[in-house]
Write an enzyme that holds these catalytic residues in place. Structure first.
Site, short mmCIF file in Angstrom:
data_model
loop_
_atom_site.label_atom_id
_atom_site.label_comp_id
_atom_site.label_asym_id
_atom_site.label_seq_id
_atom_site.Cartn_x
_atom_site.Cartn_y
_atom_site.Cartn_z
N LYS A 228 -10.85 -0.65 10.17
CA LYS A 228 -10.89 -2.06 9.10
C LYS A 228 -10.99 -3.41 10.24
CE LYS A 228 -8.00 -0.34 6.18
NZ LYS A 228 -8.48 0.38 4.49
N CYS B 274 -4.65 3.12 -4.54
CA CYS B 274 -3.61 3.05 -2.92
C CYS B 274 -2.96 1.86 -3.30
CB CYS B 274 -3.82 3.39 -1.59
SG CYS B 274 -5.30 4.21 -1.28
N ASP C 45 2.79 -4.89 7.35
CA ASP C 45 1.42 -3.93 7.70
C ASP C 45 0.42 -4.49 8.32
OD1 ASP C 45 -0.68 -2.81 7.08
OD2 ASP C 45 0.32 -2.00 4.81
N HIS D 211 0.30 -1.04 -0.20
CA HIS D 211 -0.12 0.29 0.17
C HIS D 211 1.27 1.17 0.15
CE1 HIS D 211 -2.72 3.62 1.45
NE2 HIS D 211 -3.85 2.10 1.23
N GLN E 116 -4.48 -5.38 6.48
CA GLN E 116 -5.68 -6.53 5.68
C GLN E 116 -5.59 -7.83 6.64
OE1 GLN E 116 -7.84 -4.92 3.58
NE2 GLN E 116 -6.81 -3.04 3.78
#
Lengths: 160, 425
Positions: free
Chosen positions: B231, B371, B205, B128, B208
């Site tokens: 999220k 993104c 990261d 991202h 997700q």
């Protein structure tokens, strides 16, 4: 079928026709004006090339990729500006922007088929798609000859 | 505090999400933009109101009862976060505004002070933008060198190239656990072992992954883990940077101000303990407390059950969309190697137009570059349409998606033969 009546307002038949069979979507070898446009957020890219002789747009072409609204708008635009004086072409850019802002046909200028894009004004996120070709043409014509290097035109308010 | 397990029943889950009752353009909302942000259950929404009605006060500041209650509730969430991701100590949990701030904190608070010109940071092509841009900024500032593990055509990473790129000059590997654009689940542990063997640290990261599957920082081999609250059923403006406490101890604060100091004189200041030194100013107190309710909600369902549900939907969606003429699916074909994200395009129809037709059906998807412009460049597409799933989505909603995509194909059919034969992917 598509259920929402609003969609038909956005995707008028003439717009779909110009999307399926765009006019003057080609390189213009003999161009003496050009500008690049890009809306990175949607992935729309356009190059507008124009031939100006004695203050008149004698021919124009565009290449690139984008959504139906951006492609149809650019195609309709080329139909309008070819053969017109540069001043009139620039006036049409202003009238088109006015149409996108107000959602009403511009006063004083008859844009003809282009007014099929009136419905776009009701879909604010798509206004930038419809405007990209026009703003790029404007830059191409205003930059004059020889074309200087400039950052691509964008109608994205912001790119994330 | 133990959370009682709850059976994974989509119908009962849906009743907890008021927004799912609403209609869009006269159609029931089919919300498939969960990779952008999730919807919120009543438990989270009510907690924000409860906090302001009953407890509102500033934290870490007052001896009065409200301040103590607010502080306690705010601090209790650190333990919930710790338990969720398998951290060892509560003080390893730093609250941030989201993944972007967490990653910037790693770049500015750790790397800015620990790395020198010529040191290498290894990233991947599927990151991202928020795990690319902070590193480019730091490169321009202090002269670190960025290396990118390339993406293969199926959206997975080129592991052979990874083994070549991670070397003695590598000081940090910063990598996504699951791609927001393609769903690709990255073999983080394998990469982390390569990085650790070179003495480098590993930043993950988890934006997700943490909301969607069991994540354990030890199993991953993470030294840093960044993720967002919004999220995972929580409010926007909440997020976490977890880091091993030894690493946090060697980090500098990004912002100076209240709550992050021990002593201040006119000449100098000393920093508070970790994690407080990274939380300057009055934080998003109601957001953090409501995030605690979001974590309770997910914990009661069980992250393994959340993942199993999404795999089921993903499998069905890949088959339904894959059967449609003109649809190209991006990302790894195996559901084991991807999160609940389906990125696709439709021949002859720009993603923006797909999104518009889907919206008229009440189906919310993301269209654009997500993104992740380098991913779009590697796939040689300007943009894609992306459907992403969560706990409240159903197979019926996958059907609604597929029918809406088929409608988009009909609507624009003839543009360049969108109704022609399917092509691969």
């Amino acid at each position: 079928m598509v259920g929402d009546p609003g969609l038909d307002e956005l995707y008028r038949e003439i717009i779909l026709e110009h999307y399926r069979s765009p006019k003057r979507k080609r390189h213009l070898e003999a161009h003496n004006r050009h500008a690049d446009g890009s809306n990175p957020l949607c992935g729309d890219q356009i190059v507008v090339e124009a031939r100006v002789d004695d203050g008149r747009v004698s021919d124009v072409g565009f290449t690139g990729q984008g959504c139906s609204i951006s492609q149809a708008s650019a195609s309709l635009m080329t139909d309008y500006v070819v053969g017109r004086p540069v001043d009139e072409a620039l006036e049409a850019v202003g009238a088109f922007q006015q149409m996108m802002t107000t959602g009403e046909a511009p006063s004083g200028v008859d844009l003809g088929d282009i007014e099929a894009l009136l419905g776009v004004a009701k879909f604010p996120v798509r206004v930038k798609c419809a405007s990209l070709g026009w703003k790029t043409l404007e830059q191409a014509l205003k930059r004059g000859e020889p074309a200087s290097e400039a950052a691509p035109v964008t109608t994205d308010e912001r790119s994330m | 505090m133990t959370i009682e397990r709850r059976a994974f029943d989509t119908r009962s889950i849906r009743r907890d999400f008021p927004i799912l009752k609403r209609e869009v353009h006269g159609k029931p909302l089919v919300y498939l933009d969960n990779a952008a942000t999730s919807q919120k259950p009543v438990q989270v929404i009510a907690e924000i109101t409860r906090y302001y009605r009953d407890t509102n006060a500033n934290i870490h500041r007052g001896v009065h009862t409200l301040s103590q209650e607010a502080t306690q509730q705010y601090e209790d969430v650190r333990e919930k976060v710790r338990a969720l991701i398998g951290g060892r100590r509560v003080e390893e949990v730093v609250y941030t505004s989201g993944t972007t701030m967490s990653l910037n904190l790693v770049a500015r608070g750790w790397a800015r002070h620990r790395l020198r010109a010529g040191d290498e940071v290894v990233l991947t092509e599927i990151e991202h933008h928020s795990n690319i841009v902070p590193w480019q900024q730091l490169r321009d500032e202090i002269g670190i060198v960025l290396r990118f593990i390339p993406m293969l055509p199926d959206g997975t990473l080129d592991m052979e190239e990874a083994r070549r790129l991670i070397g003695p000059r590598t000081r940090l590997l910063s990598v996504t656990h699951a791609s927001n654009a393609l769903g690709t689940i990255v073999p983080v542990r394998e990469l982390a072992d390569l990085a650790h063997a070179q003495g480098a640290l590993v930043c993950v990261d988890g934006a997700q992954s943490v909301p969607h599957m069991p994540v354990d920082v030890t199993e991953l081999g993470a030294d840093f883990l960044a993720f967002s609250g919004h999220k995972m059923l929580g409010p926007t403006g909440t997020g976490v940077l977890w880091a091993r406490h030894e690493v946090l101890e060697e980090m500098e604060p990004l912002f100076g101000g209240g709550d992050m100091i021990l002593t201040v004189t006119l000449e100098e200041s000393t920093w508070n303990e970790i994690p407080y030194r990274f939380e300057a100013g009055t934080p998003n107190i109601e957001g953090v407390i409501a995030l605690g309710k979001a974590i309770d909600y997910l914990t009661a369902l069980g992250m393994d059950q959340v993942r199993a549900h999404e795999v089921e939907l993903l499998d069905y969606a890949l088959r339904r969309l894959g059967d449609l003429p003109g649809v190209t699916l991006f990302g790894p074909p195996e559901v084991e190697r991807r999160g609940g994200v389906v990125s696709f395009d439709l021949e002859g129809v720009h993603p923006h137009d797909i999104g518009q037709v889907l919206d008229s059906h009440g189906v919310a998807v993301r269209t654009g570059h997500h993104c992740a412009q380098p991913v779009m460049a590697a796939l040689r597409v300007p943009a894609t349409a992306r459907a992403s799933f969560y706990i409240y989505n159903t197979p019926d909603e996958v059907d609604a998606l597929a029918e809406a995509v088929a409608d988009a194909a009909r609507f624009f059919g003839g543009a360049t033969g969108a109704t022609g034969a399917a092509h691969g992917g």
